[in-house]
Design an enzyme around this catalytic site. Structure first.
Site, PDB file in Angstrom:
ATOM      1  N   THR A   1       0.872  -1.147  -0.140  1.00  0.00           N
ATOM      2  CA  THR A   1       0.098  -0.243   0.146  1.00  0.00           C
ATOM      3  C   THR A   1       0.887   1.471   0.082  1.00  0.00           C
ATOM      4  O   THR A   1       2.151   1.072   0.135  1.00  0.00           O
ATOM      5  CB  THR A   1      -0.958   0.129   1.313  1.00  0.00           C
ATOM      6  OG1 THR A   1      -0.074   0.142   2.483  1.00  0.00           O
ATOM      7  CG2 THR A   1      -1.821  -1.135   1.471  1.00  0.00           C
TER       8      THR A   1
ATOM      9  N   VAL B   1       7.651  -2.569   7.203  1.00  0.00           N
ATOM     10  CA  VAL B   1       7.617  -1.112   7.158  1.00  0.00           C
ATOM     11  C   VAL B   1       8.171  -0.602   5.909  1.00  0.00           C
ATOM     12  O   VAL B   1       9.363  -0.913   5.700  1.00  0.00           O
ATOM     13  CB  VAL B   1       8.416  -0.677   8.639  1.00  0.00           C
ATOM     14  CG1 VAL B   1       8.488   1.007   8.573  1.00  0.00           C
ATOM     15  CG2 VAL B   1       8.073  -1.187   9.621  1.00  0.00           C
ATOM     16  N   LYS B   2       7.470   0.230   5.253  1.00  0.00           N
ATOM     17  CA  LYS B   2       7.973   0.868   4.066  1.00  0.00           C
ATOM     18  C   LYS B   2       8.357   2.203   4.179  1.00  0.00           C
ATOM     19  O   LYS B   2       7.902   3.246   4.753  1.00  0.00           O
ATOM     20  CB  LYS B   2       6.610   0.929   3.054  1.00  0.00           C
ATOM     21  CG  LYS B   2       6.865   1.007   1.664  1.00  0.00           C
ATOM     22  CD  LYS B   2       5.576   0.789   0.924  1.00  0.00           C
ATOM     23  CE  LYS B   2       5.555   0.811  -0.652  1.00  0.00           C
ATOM     24  NZ  LYS B   2       4.389   0.887  -1.287  1.00  0.00           N
ATOM     25  N   VAL B   3       9.572   2.243   3.682  1.00  0.00           N
ATOM     26  CA  VAL B   3      10.468   3.532   3.986  1.00  0.00           C
ATOM     27  C   VAL B   3      11.000   4.216   2.771  1.00  0.00           C
ATOM     28  O   VAL B   3      11.566   3.630   1.774  1.00  0.00           O
ATOM     29  CB  VAL B   3      11.642   2.986   5.013  1.00  0.00           C
ATOM     30  CG1 VAL B   3      12.603   4.377   5.235  1.00  0.00           C
ATOM     31  CG2 VAL B   3      11.310   2.230   6.214  1.00  0.00           C
TER      32      VAL B   3
END
Ligand code: G3P
Length: 215
Positions: A27, A86-88
């Site tokens: 997402t 965790v999208k960074v």
């Protein structure tokens, strides 16, 4: 090769999951906004809802762009559910945060990657996934699939374990080209995945088999 769906739409996630080919979900803030998911609590609950539909990894993106903020948000996301990745973003503090999360055993997805150099940094920091955006490169007349090939080659030569997650996929041919290029994962809306089903000879062949059976 893993198939992730790139959406925050729960119906589409359920449909892809029921189809039996889904390995995870990605997402981003734009996809959440598209579904009208607003406010911290609703966004967090939506991630949990997604995790409850699928078995695989679910990427949830931080909004902060400073190291402390990314770390704080990343911990809050990771504590939501064991499937959260965790999208960074690919920025200096993002790379520093990926190294931090890697050492804590928290999975990461380095997003907004548009070059081999950026992908090299993500791998050095220990990212679980790197997300090159191939459709957006194609949009500006750079070859997105060529970048996937280049990153796969670099990771193979140097033995990096970071998985190449081809993102910003716009059509079924992108999926096939990324498979040929050695991408570990493709993430895309449901339509390009369903497009893989289609062939006119399948349709006409099935029509004939059924007609002959009924004779
Ligand atoms: O995974 C990244 C993706 O959501 C971006 O896709 O179509 O907005 O370039 P797009």
């Amino acid at each position: 090769m893993k198939f992730f769906i790139d959406t925050a739409n729960l119906d589409q996630i359920r449909e892809a999951n029921d189809f039996g080919i889904l390995d995870g979900v990605t997402t981003n803030p734009s996809l959440m906004a598209k579904e009208g998911i607003k406010g911290h609590d609703k966004v967090m609950q939506h991630y949990v809802d997604i995790c409850n539909i699928v078995d695989g990894d679910v990427s949830a993106e931080v909004i902060a762009t400073d190291f402390e903020g990314i770390v704080r948000e990343g911990h809050a996301l990771a504590e939501l559910h064991p499937q959260i990745v965790v999208k960074v973003p690919m920025i200096k503090d993002g790379i520093k945060a990926i190294r931090y999360f890697t050492e804590k055993g928290i999975k990461t997805n380095c997003t907004l990657v548009f070059s081999a150099g950026q992908a090299l940094l993500a791998a050095k920091a220990g990212a679980t996934y790197v997300s090159p955006f191939i459709g957006r490169l194609d949009d500006i007349s750079f070859d997105g699939v060529e970048l996937i090939q280049q990153i796969v080659n670099i990771y193979t030569i140097h033995g990096f374990e970071t998985e190449v997650l081809a993102a910003s996929i716009r059509n079924s041919m992108h999926i096939i080209k990324c498979a040929e290029a050695g991408a570990d994962v493709v993430t895309c809306p449901l339509e390009p995945i369903l497009g893989l089903l289609k062939h006119p000879l399948t349709d006409s062949g099935l029509e004939k088999f059924l007609a002959d059976h009924n004779k």
